[in-house]
Design a protein around this motif. Structure first.
Motif, short mmCIF file in Angstrom:
data_model
loop_
_atom_site.label_atom_id
_atom_site.label_comp_id
_atom_site.label_asym_id
_atom_site.label_seq_id
_atom_site.Cartn_x
_atom_site.Cartn_y
_atom_site.Cartn_z
N GLY A 1 0.85 -1.53 0.11
CA GLY A 1 -0.06 -0.07 0.17
C GLY A 1 0.79 1.21 0.01
O GLY A 1 0.42 2.11 -0.82
N ILE A 2 2.09 1.40 0.81
CA ILE A 2 2.82 2.44 0.73
C ILE A 2 3.52 2.87 -0.39
O ILE A 2 3.50 3.77 -1.02
CB ILE A 2 3.80 2.36 1.93
N ARG A 3 4.08 1.49 -1.05
CA ARG A 3 4.66 1.85 -2.23
C ARG A 3 3.49 2.20 -3.49
O ARG A 3 4.06 3.30 -4.32
CB ARG A 3 5.12 0.42 -2.87
N TYR A 4 2.42 1.78 -3.31
CA TYR A 4 1.39 2.38 -4.37
C TYR A 4 1.25 3.74 -4.21
O TYR A 4 1.19 4.89 -5.05
CB TYR A 4 0.08 1.51 -4.19
N ALA A 5 1.08 4.14 -2.73
CA ALA A 5 1.08 5.49 -2.66
C ALA A 5 1.91 6.58 -2.86
O ALA A 5 1.79 7.64 -3.42
CB ALA A 5 0.63 5.88 -1.05
N ALA A 6 3.14 5.94 -2.65
CA ALA A 6 4.38 6.61 -2.99
C ALA A 6 4.34 6.96 -4.45
O ALA A 6 5.06 8.08 -4.91
CB ALA A 6 5.50 6.17 -2.45
N ARG A 7 4.12 6.01 -5.46
CA ARG A 7 3.96 6.14 -6.80
C ARG A 7 3.17 7.30 -7.26
O ARG A 7 3.46 7.66 -8.38
CB ARG A 7 3.97 4.80 -7.52
N ARG A 8 2.10 7.50 -6.52
CA ARG A 8 1.19 8.76 -6.68
C ARG A 8 1.40 9.78 -6.04
O ARG A 8 0.51 10.98 -6.11
CB ARG A 8 -0.17 8.08 -6.41
N GLY A 9 2.67 10.23 -5.72
CA GLY A 9 3.15 11.37 -5.13
C GLY A 9 3.16 11.68 -3.62
O GLY A 9 3.34 12.47 -2.94
N ALA A 10 2.53 10.41 -2.71
CA ALA A 10 2.31 10.66 -1.47
C ALA A 10 3.78 10.88 -0.75
O ALA A 10 4.64 9.95 -0.80
CB ALA A 10 1.63 9.53 -0.69
#
Length: 306
Positions: free
Chosen positions: A74-83
């Motif tokens: 989940g964190i990797r997914y969020a990071a790819r979207r700029g979080a």
């Protein structure tokens, strides 16, 4: 324009009211990632409670890969979207209004100290359980520790450990630390993360004005030896296996560097097994799981139990 703030919620056969808990979280974040970790029933978000589809994302695992893997996904997914900041939440927890904003300010407004995570005050299911965090008492190599009680502080305070539910992570520090240890699978995953962060000179800041409502197993209040109050949680035997196995792994990694944590964890282990024997059903299975987990920890086994 500020960077988006994301939430990551791990779902595994959640109790009723999951849509409402997601809605409370989504209202405080720019987008929300729900990682389904092999639940027995698929989840269809209720549009009456939940935000527009573009701010709600789902990831699906065919089986239970463990809390550490699901959080990292989940964190990797969020990071790819700029979080740059990610709010973590269990599927049975709810952030009270304003919680995430307070954590965000705590995480970003302490430039004098590198902060790996800001954590909220936890309000547990039983009203008599007080939120407290262990903190080292004395020098960094002292065996002494103290408790910081959420009800007794009014400003952010450094603590040693915190649970992952309600934790607001700095994504850059999470990347440098290598994320959560997926070999641990479940239990003490957050403890290991906090200790590794502290080894790198990072802080864990508790923000008592940010509050998360959190479940802690099937908690009840009991009296031990006629005086001491105990709160057995009635975790199943498999949880006791992972707790015991991972405790050995963490002792091997961190006890020398953090002796006060070692004392805290050892006392906690003794208290946990005492509550099992004194109050809980299936105590033979749970004690056996504790012994097997300890043995497997000594043998350096990791990952899901075969």
């Amino acid at each position: 324009m500020r960077d988006p703030l994301a939430a990551v919620i791990v779902r595994f056969n959640p109790p009723p009211g999951f849509d409402q808990r997601v809605a409370h979280t989504a209202a405080q974040c720019d987008f929300t990632v729900v990682v389904d970790n092999g639940s027995s029933h698929a989840w269809s978000p209720d549009p009456a409670h939940l935000p527009a589809s573009e701010s709600l994302h789902q990831l699906h695992n065919a089986g239970n890969l463990g809390i550490a893997t699901a959080l990292n996904q989940g964190i990797r997914y969020a990071a790819r979207r700029g979080a740059r900041s990610v709010f973590l939440l269990d599927h049975d927890s709810t952030p009270l209004p304003g919680c995430v904003g307070r954590l965000q300010r705590t995480l970003r407004q302490h430039d004098d100290m590198p902060v790996a995570a800001a954590v909220p005050r936890i309000r547990y299911g039983h009203p008599d359980i007080r939120c407290r965090w262990p903190a080292t008492s004395g020098s960094g190599h002292s065996v002494r520790f103290r408790f910081v009680y959420g009800a007794r502080v009014t400003q952010p305070v450094p603590v040693d450990l915190a649970i992952s539910s309600g934790m607001l992570l700095d994504v850059e520090h999470w990347q440098r630390l290598g994320g959560f240890d997926e070999n641990l699978f479940i239990d003490l995953v957050d403890t290991d993360y906090c200790l590794r962060a502290r080894r790198q000179g990072l802080r864990i800041l508790a923000e008592p004005r940010a509050i998360v409502q959190h479940s802690l197993g099937d908690v009840e209040k009991r009296t031990l030896f006629g005086r001491m109050v105990a709160y057995p949680t009635h975790h199943n035997a498999l949880r006791h296996y992972y707790i015991s196995r991972n405790r050995i792994a963490l002792i091997r990694r961190h006890a020398q560097r953090f002796p006060s944590w070692f004392v805290y964890e050892t006392l906690g282990a003794a208290k946990l097994i005492t509550k099992v024997v004194a109050f809980e059903q299936d105590r033979r299975d749970k004690v056996a799981a504790t012994l097997v987990g300890t043995w497997h920890g000594l043998r350096r086994r990791s990952g899901p139990r075969a």
